[in-house]
Design a protein around this motif. Structure first.
Motif, PDB file in Angstrom:
ATOM      1  N   GLY A 159      59.380  16.077  68.595  1.00  0.00           N
ATOM      2  CA  GLY A 159      59.379  14.685  68.529  1.00  0.00           C
ATOM      3  C   GLY A 159      59.762  13.834  69.701  1.00  0.00           C
ATOM      4  O   GLY A 159      59.177  12.812  70.283  1.00  0.00           O
ATOM      5  N   LEU A 160      60.810  14.273  70.218  1.00  0.00           N
ATOM      6  CA  LEU A 160      61.429  13.467  71.252  1.00  0.00           C
ATOM      7  C   LEU A 160      60.562  13.586  72.419  1.00  0.00           C
ATOM      8  O   LEU A 160      60.184  12.767  73.291  1.00  0.00           O
ATOM      9  N   SER A 161      59.747  15.030  72.615  1.00  0.00           N
ATOM     10  CA  SER A 161      58.706  14.879  73.886  1.00  0.00           C
ATOM     11  C   SER A 161      57.626  13.992  73.576  1.00  0.00           C
ATOM     12  O   SER A 161      57.068  13.369  74.556  1.00  0.00           O
ATOM     13  N   LEU A 162      57.119  13.936  72.622  1.00  0.00           N
ATOM     14  CA  LEU A 162      56.145  13.071  72.189  1.00  0.00           C
ATOM     15  C   LEU A 162      56.380  11.699  72.320  1.00  0.00           C
ATOM     16  O   LEU A 162      55.672  11.041  72.946  1.00  0.00           O
ATOM     17  N   SER A 163      57.651  11.318  72.165  1.00  0.00           N
ATOM     18  CA  SER A 163      58.049   9.766  72.270  1.00  0.00           C
ATOM     19  C   SER A 163      58.197   9.484  73.785  1.00  0.00           C
ATOM     20  O   SER A 163      57.843   8.503  74.100  1.00  0.00           O
ATOM     21  N   HIS A 164      58.520  10.650  74.689  1.00  0.00           N
ATOM     22  CA  HIS A 164      58.484  10.464  76.094  1.00  0.00           C
ATOM     23  C   HIS A 164      57.062  10.303  76.524  1.00  0.00           C
ATOM     24  O   HIS A 164      57.036   9.417  77.487  1.00  0.00           O
TER      25      HIS A 164
END
Length: 482
Positions: free
Chosen positions: A27-32
């Protein structure tokens, strides 16, 4: 990577497996990825948008500028707000805002409504950029912080590299609205992952209850940053009276901001933070390095097209080498930072950037494309190592109740460097080329401009190396085994 995503938090000396951490990182990677894609995918559509809205290129540039201004002016404030009200709920709100704003961009009937929607999209991106790094401290074991930072850097590079090619395909097949609507399904997937797997907001032990949000300080900082960003970007390389007035306003705004922070009960940025030698050094190095990295984007296209005489397709292909190297280097750079320590790898990354810059300054034109791509690979790999190690050094030991604002300051230093680099390195390039219009300069003049620009870049990076040498505090993180 398997070790990273399956690792658990350490509580009281016992390792506790957290199976959902892999989904948290997803989730954090997709946000970035979303936030970087939001910038790069819009750039490629500017000529088409100018025709669609019967507008000048200067007018449609606000589609990009509104997004960047929103991020630059608000990223520290939203990071601090996440510290106060809860990072999970604010990140979810940011992802949702970005997704809804993408729909509004795709449906915009007029240029100025599109620009307004892009500003809202930029606010959502500011939230995602500020809080993803802050969440790493809550979800990843300290010994593996570097790998998580490297993963985020990889996703940012992928978003930057993917934007132009994906945008070109969508423009040719579905029209300009598709370049904004393409963010919607990815935004929904990101929201679901974050909603299901991010840790629940909880008050950390020792955190002061119900701290007030510094509205005055946030306003002064936002206005100051907006004035500086506009001073550096308006005028298209010409520094006129408007730019000078905006720069004076920015300097005056800094004074007002500092005074407001000294008087605030709960300041946005505590003055004591800048007395932390490691933090202030890391922010300064990040700004210098980002200024240098912007030179590759400002100078590269002109050198490849006018000196090496490559066609548009080949220019785009060669320019994609940098983001590709960054994408491949991010996670390995994080592993190396975890193993050998953040300070050593910060210096190693800076030395690599300086080496690549020197090579570009001295390599003869006769070496052709390889003479350009080789040094660019060295610079970009060095940047991936530097950024991962530098971010790790700052975020690994920051207080839990200051993670959001500290992450915001790191992202802000990078953005300020990119904005400054656009103006300053562009001016150096034009001056060294001995022309008022680089687009019509001869091949020899452009080659000379590139060499001088990267000689200046090497000096700036060596200044960053000197800064690193004055602050051994970056060794706060003890090197960990793999």
């Amino acid at each position: 990577m398997v070790k990273l995503i399956n690792a658990g938090r350490t509580d009281g000396g016992r390792a506790t497996r957290t199976p959902s951490v892999r989904w948290v990182l997803a989730g954090l990677s997709l946000s970035h990825l979303l936030s970087s894609l939001g910038t790069s995918i819009a750039n490629v559509g500017l000529p088409t948008l100018a025709r669609a809205f019967d507008a000048s290129f200067q007018q449609v540039q606000w589609i990009v500028l509104a997004y960047l201004l929103a991020i630059t002016t608000l990223i520290v404030g939203v990071g601090r707000l996440g510290d106060l009200i809860g990072r999970r709920r604010l990140l979810l709100a940011g992802i949702l805002l970005f997704t809804v704003a993408s729909v509004l961009c795709g449906a915009a009937p007029t240029l100025w409504l599109l620009i307004a929607a892009r500003a809202a999209q930029g606010l959502g991106a500011a939230v995602m950029m500020a809080l993803t790094m802050a969440f790493v401290g809550e979800t990843v074991p300290k010994a593996r912080t570097g790998r998580a930072m490297g993963l985020l850097g990889t996703m940012s590079a992928i978003g930057t590299a993917l934007g132009p090619s994906l945008g070109g395909v969508l423009l040719s097949g579905l029209g300009w609205r598709a370049i904004f609507l393409a963010n919607v399904p990815l935004g929904l997937v990101t929201f679901v992952l974050a909603h299901r797997h991010l840790p629940v907001d909880r008050r950390e032990p020792g955190t002061a209850p119900a701290a007030a949000f510094d509205r005055v300080g946030t306003l002064f900082l936002a206005l100051t940053l907006a004035a500086y960003a506009l001073a550096m970007t308006l005028g298209h390389g010409r520094f006129g009276s408007l730019n000078a007035a905006l720069l004076v306003a920015a300097v005056f705004g800094v004074g007002l901001f500092v005074r407001a922070e000294q008087r605030a009960v709960s300041p946005l940025i505590r003055p004591a933070m800048f007395r932390d030698r490691a933090l202030s050094t890391s922010l300064a190095m990040s700004t210098l390095v980002s200024t240098v990295m912007m030179a590759t984007l400002v100078v590269g296209p002109f050198y490849l097209a006018r000196t090496l005489r490559l066609g548009e397709a080949l220019v785009g292909l060669v320019l994609s080498a940098g983001p590709l190297v960054a994408a491949l280097t991010g996670v390995p750079a994080g592993r190396v930072a975890d193993r050998f320590g953040a300070y050593r790898m910060t210096v190693a990354g800076l030395v690599a950037i300086a080496t690549g810059s020197v090579l570009l300054a001295v390599t003869p034109t006769a070496f052709g494309v390889l003479g350009y791509v080789g040094p660019i690979v060295v610079i970009t790999a060095g940047y991936a190592v530097f950024q991962t190690a530098n971010n790790t050094a700052v975020m690994a030991d920051v207080r839990p109740d200051r993670r959001g604002v500290t992450s915001g300051m790191l992202n802000l230093s990078r953005n300020l460097g990119l904005i400054t680099g656009t103006s300053v390195m562009g001016a150096v390039f034009a001056l060294a080329s001995a022309t008022t219009d680089v687009t019509t300069a001869g091949s020899g003049a452009v080659a000379t401009g590139m060499r001088v620009t990267f000689a200046v870049a090497a000096v700036l990076v060596l200044a960053a190396v000197a800064l690193a040498g004055t602050s051994r505090a970056l060794t706060r993180r003890v090197p960990q085994g793999s």
